[in-house]
Design a protein around this motif. Structure first.
Motif, PDB file in Angstrom:
ATOM      1  N   VAL A   2       0.776  -1.207   0.117  1.00  0.00           N
ATOM      2  CA  VAL A   2       0.052  -0.023  -0.159  1.00  0.00           C
ATOM      3  C   VAL A   2       0.819   1.385  -0.045  1.00  0.00           C
ATOM      4  O   VAL A   2       0.619   2.289  -0.602  1.00  0.00           O
ATOM      5  CB  VAL A   2      -1.004   0.007   1.100  1.00  0.00           C
ATOM      6  N   LEU A   3       1.941   1.237   0.936  1.00  0.00           N
ATOM      7  CA  LEU A   3       2.784   2.439   0.756  1.00  0.00           C
ATOM      8  C   LEU A   3       3.595   2.688  -0.556  1.00  0.00           C
ATOM      9  O   LEU A   3       3.789   3.739  -0.772  1.00  0.00           O
ATOM     10  CB  LEU A   3       3.768   2.032   1.809  1.00  0.00           C
ATOM     11  N   VAL A   6       1.065   4.276  -2.548  1.00  0.00           N
ATOM     12  CA  VAL A   6       0.936   5.851  -2.203  1.00  0.00           C
ATOM     13  C   VAL A   6       2.313   6.592  -2.805  1.00  0.00           C
ATOM     14  O   VAL A   6       1.824   7.681  -3.371  1.00  0.00           O
ATOM     15  CB  VAL A   6       0.986   5.828  -0.685  1.00  0.00           C
ATOM     16  N   THR A   9       1.572   6.990  -6.661  1.00  0.00           N
ATOM     17  CA  THR A   9       0.484   7.918  -6.977  1.00  0.00           C
ATOM     18  C   THR A   9       0.752   9.213  -6.869  1.00  0.00           C
ATOM     19  O   THR A   9       0.695  10.121  -7.715  1.00  0.00           O
ATOM     20  CB  THR A   9      -0.872   7.569  -6.075  1.00  0.00           C
ATOM     21  N   PHE A  10       1.882   9.749  -5.643  1.00  0.00           N
ATOM     22  CA  PHE A  10       2.372  11.087  -5.447  1.00  0.00           C
ATOM     23  C   PHE A  10       3.382  11.187  -6.737  1.00  0.00           C
ATOM     24  O   PHE A  10       3.393  12.573  -7.177  1.00  0.00           O
ATOM     25  CB  PHE A  10       2.901  11.009  -4.026  1.00  0.00           C
ATOM     26  N   SER A  40      -0.095   7.859 -11.944  1.00  0.00           N
ATOM     27  CA  SER A  40      -0.933   8.088 -10.657  1.00  0.00           C
ATOM     28  C   SER A  40      -1.894   6.923 -10.420  1.00  0.00           C
ATOM     29  O   SER A  40      -2.391   6.511  -9.629  1.00  0.00           O
ATOM     30  CB  SER A  40      -1.691   9.483 -10.644  1.00  0.00           C
ATOM     31  N   LEU A  41      -2.786   6.805 -11.956  1.00  0.00           N
ATOM     32  CA  LEU A  41      -3.830   5.978 -12.116  1.00  0.00           C
ATOM     33  C   LEU A  41      -3.315   4.397 -11.775  1.00  0.00           C
ATOM     34  O   LEU A  41      -4.039   3.578 -11.112  1.00  0.00           O
ATOM     35  CB  LEU A  41      -4.449   5.836 -13.301  1.00  0.00           C
ATOM     36  N   ILE A  44      -2.944   3.795  -7.912  1.00  0.00           N
ATOM     37  CA  ILE A  44      -4.378   3.801  -7.217  1.00  0.00           C
ATOM     38  C   ILE A  44      -4.883   2.362  -7.557  1.00  0.00           C
ATOM     39  O   ILE A  44      -5.272   1.607  -6.656  1.00  0.00           O
ATOM     40  CB  ILE A  44      -5.377   4.815  -7.595  1.00  0.00           C
ATOM     41  N   ILE A  45      -5.166   1.968  -8.911  1.00  0.00           N
ATOM     42  CA  ILE A  45      -5.987   1.140  -9.206  1.00  0.00           C
ATOM     43  C   ILE A  45      -5.001  -0.076  -9.296  1.00  0.00           C
ATOM     44  O   ILE A  45      -5.421  -1.347  -8.672  1.00  0.00           O
ATOM     45  CB  ILE A  45      -6.502   1.375 -10.650  1.00  0.00           C
ATOM     46  N   ILE A  48      -2.702   0.163  -5.002  1.00  0.00           N
ATOM     47  CA  ILE A  48      -3.292   0.385  -3.624  1.00  0.00           C
ATOM     48  C   ILE A  48      -4.524  -0.540  -3.810  1.00  0.00           C
ATOM     49  O   ILE A  48      -4.799  -1.322  -2.954  1.00  0.00           O
ATOM     50  CB  ILE A  48      -3.541   1.798  -3.500  1.00  0.00           C
ATOM     51  N   ASN A  49      -5.397  -0.333  -4.784  1.00  0.00           N
ATOM     52  CA  ASN A  49      -6.625  -1.192  -4.976  1.00  0.00           C
ATOM     53  C   ASN A  49      -6.294  -2.705  -4.696  1.00  0.00           C
ATOM     54  O   ASN A  49      -6.882  -3.461  -4.102  1.00  0.00           O
ATOM     55  CB  ASN A  49      -7.281  -0.771  -6.044  1.00  0.00           C
ATOM     56  N   PHE A  52      -5.593  -3.831  -1.167  1.00  0.00           N
ATOM     57  CA  PHE A  52      -6.685  -4.097  -0.540  1.00  0.00           C
ATOM     58  C   PHE A  52      -7.571  -5.185  -0.905  1.00  0.00           C
ATOM     59  O   PHE A  52      -8.013  -6.022   0.133  1.00  0.00           O
ATOM     60  CB  PHE A  52      -7.505  -2.881  -0.402  1.00  0.00           C
ATOM     61  N   LEU A  53      -7.339  -5.589  -2.211  1.00  0.00           N
ATOM     62  CA  LEU A  53      -8.424  -6.855  -2.753  1.00  0.00           C
ATOM     63  C   LEU A  53      -7.766  -8.191  -2.123  1.00  0.00           C
ATOM     64  O   LEU A  53      -8.483  -9.005  -1.934  1.00  0.00           O
ATOM     65  CB  LEU A  53      -8.539  -6.924  -4.056  1.00  0.00           C
TER      66      LEU A  53
ATOM     67  N   LEU B 290     -11.744   2.735   0.126  1.00  0.00           N
ATOM     68  CA  LEU B 290     -10.688   1.864   0.152  1.00  0.00           C
ATOM     69  C   LEU B 290     -10.415   1.286   1.519  1.00  0.00           C
ATOM     70  O   LEU B 290     -10.404   0.118   1.595  1.00  0.00           O
ATOM     71  CB  LEU B 290      -9.336   2.419  -0.733  1.00  0.00           C
ATOM     72  N   MET B 425     -13.033  -2.656  -9.403  1.00  0.00           N
ATOM     73  CA  MET B 425     -12.170  -2.058  -8.001  1.00  0.00           C
ATOM     74  C   MET B 425     -12.767  -2.745  -6.668  1.00  0.00           C
ATOM     75  O   MET B 425     -11.975  -2.845  -5.837  1.00  0.00           O
ATOM     76  CB  MET B 425     -12.321  -0.542  -8.027  1.00  0.00           C
ATOM     77  N   ILE B 491      -5.832  14.005  -8.624  1.00  0.00           N
ATOM     78  CA  ILE B 491      -5.431  12.558  -8.558  1.00  0.00           C
ATOM     79  C   ILE B 491      -4.088  12.004  -7.601  1.00  0.00           C
ATOM     80  O   ILE B 491      -4.018  11.282  -6.397  1.00  0.00           O
ATOM     81  CB  ILE B 491      -5.413  11.646  -9.560  1.00  0.00           C
ATOM     82  N   GLY B 492      -3.039  12.769  -7.892  1.00  0.00           N
ATOM     83  CA  GLY B 492      -1.793  12.551  -7.317  1.00  0.00           C
ATOM     84  C   GLY B 492      -1.592  13.006  -5.904  1.00  0.00           C
ATOM     85  O   GLY B 492      -0.994  12.548  -5.144  1.00  0.00           O
ATOM     86  N   PHE B 493      -2.049  14.324  -5.760  1.00  0.00           N
ATOM     87  CA  PHE B 493      -1.740  15.031  -4.492  1.00  0.00           C
ATOM     88  C   PHE B 493      -3.137  14.870  -3.623  1.00  0.00           C
ATOM     89  O   PHE B 493      -2.766  14.427  -2.235  1.00  0.00           O
ATOM     90  CB  PHE B 493      -1.481  16.376  -4.621  1.00  0.00           C
ATOM     91  N   PHE B 495      -5.475  12.852  -3.680  1.00  0.00           N
ATOM     92  CA  PHE B 495      -6.016  11.454  -3.129  1.00  0.00           C
ATOM     93  C   PHE B 495      -4.880  11.022  -2.193  1.00  0.00           C
ATOM     94  O   PHE B 495      -5.374  10.429  -1.169  1.00  0.00           O
ATOM     95  CB  PHE B 495      -5.980  10.426  -4.496  1.00  0.00           C
ATOM     96  N   THR B 496      -3.677  11.413  -2.506  1.00  0.00           N
ATOM     97  CA  THR B 496      -2.731  10.752  -1.479  1.00  0.00           C
ATOM     98  C   THR B 496      -2.796  11.444  -0.334  1.00  0.00           C
ATOM     99  O   THR B 496      -2.551  10.797   0.807  1.00  0.00           O
ATOM    100  CB  THR B 496      -1.248  11.179  -2.111  1.00  0.00           C
ATOM    101  N   PHE B 499      -5.594   9.737   1.643  1.00  0.00           N
ATOM    102  CA  PHE B 499      -5.454   8.460   1.941  1.00  0.00           C
ATOM    103  C   PHE B 499      -4.546   8.320   3.221  1.00  0.00           C
ATOM    104  O   PHE B 499      -4.930   7.549   4.072  1.00  0.00           O
ATOM    105  CB  PHE B 499      -4.607   7.777   0.675  1.00  0.00           C
ATOM    106  N   TRP B 503      -5.594   6.552   6.832  1.00  0.00           N
ATOM    107  CA  TRP B 503      -4.785   5.871   7.358  1.00  0.00           C
ATOM    108  C   TRP B 503      -4.211   5.992   8.609  1.00  0.00           C
ATOM    109  O   TRP B 503      -4.440   5.266   9.487  1.00  0.00           O
ATOM    110  CB  TRP B 503      -3.451   5.721   6.315  1.00  0.00           C
TER     111      TRP B 503
END
Lengths: 60, 541
Positions: A2-3, A6, A9-10, A40-41, A44-45, A48-49, A52-53, B290, B425, B491-493, B495-496, B499, B503
């Motif tokens: 997960v980390l 993140v 994504t950033f 980034s997508l 996330i998808i 991270i997703n 979790f799944l 999530l 998802m 999306i990048g900032f 969302f992060t 999250f 957390w």
């Protein structure tokens, strides 16, 4: 996992912002921003997703 | 009879002769005559006797007698009249902005019943209370710190008489340009000279927008979110997450200045907040969804989703109507005035808003009808909302055809997105907020970069760049890049950031109620009272 998601994504956001300094052409910036968005997508998808799944409540 | 015919013939000939004669050279326009104080004093006020008789025809109410005089000894001067004109303009804008702000505030009621109706009856009190208290929690956070971060360095608003004290933006230098990151004036609405009538209007209007973003999250996390975790998350969102992005987009931050600093169109342009409000809310909802995880029974062991239907479609659609009504505050109100700087475009903004809502509703209804054989009610409602969300950013920059297309795409997009989030998802979103607000918020931001027609003119410039916002289809690819950088930031900032906040809450407070509480329903364990105490709820409902 997960980390890592993140961070990825950033990273996409950072790539998009870097487009401002790396080139002055509109199309060059467009390409870099789209790459940043894709990263980034994926974060996330795809990461991270997926993490979790793997440990989802409904699997137990 | 002969005499009459002769007269008519004569008159006709004369008039034809006049019409055919070469036009006399136009007289030069009269030289302007300066108006003096004496002229002003010569204007007669209605007589006292006449005023005593009443004014049913409204002919003597609102006259020179109503203009305030600064110095009664001097009498009325030209300066008095000009000051009155200026105050009238600002009064119109204050009234417009406040009333549209009140409409946006009422949207909270719409969100509350949409979300509650889409949840099960056993969680009605809990869902309603989250929607009710998010108003107060968000307002407190925004009053204490959020407003300062967002608007403390905006640098002025001509429509609201200046708001000059909001003039200190903190930033860094990157690539040789200033990157504004957050404002510094406005704490408690007193610090830095912000005890100011214009600042108060700005605060009220921006506060209700912020609260709209916060209430989106409660929908996605409904039916299993700890009430205490909701309070903490909402406070952090109102104090930091929302204001930061809003500063970058609306508060003189780096996104707004992409045009001035990097030549990208007019900079990131989000007229009323598809990105600032809805995408921020929707992406924070995704982060929350999530981490909180799906409701018990939502997915089978093989990952197949089960539909968990809401308990009251009647209040869901009523709520959608309330939201559509409130959107007339959301979008047209974002001119921050009805007088000056192109603000009369409020009519165009309002029509764009209603058209996009309509095509959004149609898009979703026909998609569902074609794919599943029935015009699904809740998805039709979500289609309307999706159209409204998508048109929020471009409403001030596009024409009616663009607005209709944007709404139609949003209506279909929300259905596709709900399916993706639910089945691929496997993020449980009881109300579809991620799709309605997140995905369509992003679509709205992008659509500015495509459909803005370059005809809007808000005082001759936007974000400090001369000219009108113009999208790719009308010749400016740079605007699309500015919009995409905004999307990448969301999306990048955003969302992060969200999250990480969720957390941390997970580690400290825990986000999710116990399984027993969830099965029983959150009303009694979390709130101490059922939403519908006289109803007998079915076991497992």
């Amino acid at each position: 996992m997960v980390l890592a998601g993140v961070v990825i994504t950033f990273l996409g956001f950072v790539i998009s912002v870097m487009s401002l300094g790396m080139t002055s052409s509109v199309s060059g910036r467009m390409v870099m921003v789209l790459i940043g968005l894709a990263v980034s997508l994926v974060g996330i998808i795809g990461v991270i997703n997926r993490a979790f799944l793997k440990n989802a409540l409904w699997r137990k | 009879m002969k005499k009459t015919i002769l007269l008519i013939t004569f008159a006709l000939n004369a008039s034809m002769a006049l019409a055919q004669a070469p036009a006399a050279p136009a007289a030069p326009p009269p030289a302007p005559v300066p108006i003096t104080d004496a002229d002003i004093r010569a204007v007669e006020a209605p007589k006292a006797d006449d005023r005593l008789k009443g004014d049913p025809g409204a002919s003597i109410t609102g006259t020179v007698a109503d203009i305030s005089v600064a110095d009664s000894k001097k009498g009325m001067t030209v300066a008095d009249v000009l000051n009155q004109i200026g105050q009238n303009k600002i009064a119109i804008n204050f009234t417009w902005t406040l009333i549209t702000g009140f409409l946006v505030m009422f949207m909270q009621a719409g969100f509350a019943i949409v979300e509650t109706g889409l949840c099960r009856a056993k969680n009605a009190n809990h869902t309603m209370m989250m929607n009710f208290m998010v108003y107060g929690v968000g307002m407190l956070a925004y009053y204490l710190i959020g407003f300062t971060i967002q608007m403390g360095g905006v640098g002025g608003s001509a429509n609201l008489g200046g708001v000059n004290p909001l003039n200190t933006e903190w930033g860094i230098t990157l690539f040789g340009k200033s990157f504004g990151l957050f404002g510094q004036h406005g704490l408690f609405l007193t610090q830095g000279g912000t005890y100011d009538v214009g600042v108060m209007v700005m605060f009220l209007f921006q506060m209700v927008f912020m609260d709209t973003a916060l209430t989106i999250v409660t929908g996605t996390c409904a039916e299993r979110w700890k009430y205490a975790a909701f309070i903490v998350a909402s406070f952090v969102m109102g104090a930091f997450i929302y204001p930061l992005f809003a500063n970058w987009a609306w508060g003189n931050g780096w996104l707004a200045n992409l045009g001035a600093n990097f030549g990208l169109g007019k900079g990131y342009s989000d007229f009323a907040g598809s990105g600032v409000v809805h995408a921020v809310g929707g992406l924070t909802a995704l982060a929350g969804g999530l981490i909180v995880g799906p409701r018990l029974g939502k997915y089978n062991r093989d990952g197949k989703p089960n539909a968990i239907v809401g308990h009251d479609i009647v209040i869901v659609l009523t709520g959608c109507f309330i939201l559509a009504f409130g959107w007339f505050g959301f979008n047209p109100g974002s001119t921050l005035g009805a007088s000056g700087n192109g603000a009369l475009r409020i009519s165009s903004v309002a029509v764009n808003t209603m058209l996009a809502g309509m095509t959004g509703g149609f898009g979703a209804m026909f998609y569902m009808w074609t794919r599943y054989g029935k015009p699904d009610a809740s998805m039709s409602g979500n289609g309307l909302l999706a159209g409204l969300v998508a048109i929020t950013a471009p409403s001030g920059f596009v024409n009616t055809i663009g607005a209709s297309i944007i709404g139609l795409i949003a209506g279909v997009l929300v259905c596709l997105s709900v399916e993706f989030v639910d089945r691929v998802m496997k993020v449980d979103d009881p109300v579809g907020a991620i799709s309605v607000h997140g995905v369509n918020g992003l679509w709205g931001v992008i659509s500015v970069g495509l459909f803005a027609d370059g005809k809007s003119n808000y005082g001759g410039s936007w974000n400090g760049v001369t000219g009108s916002v113009t999208g790719l289809f009308y010749g400016d690819a740079g605007q699309l890049v500015a919009q995409l950088i905004g999307v990448a930031t969301l999306i990048g900032f955003v969302f992060t950031f969200s999250f990480v906040v969720f957390w941390l809450i997970e580690l400290i407070v825990g986000n999710r109620v116990a399984a027993k509480v969830e099965l029983e329903g959150l009303d009694i364990p979390e709130m101490g009272q059922l939403g519908y105490p006289e109803f007998e709820l079915k076991a497992g409902a």
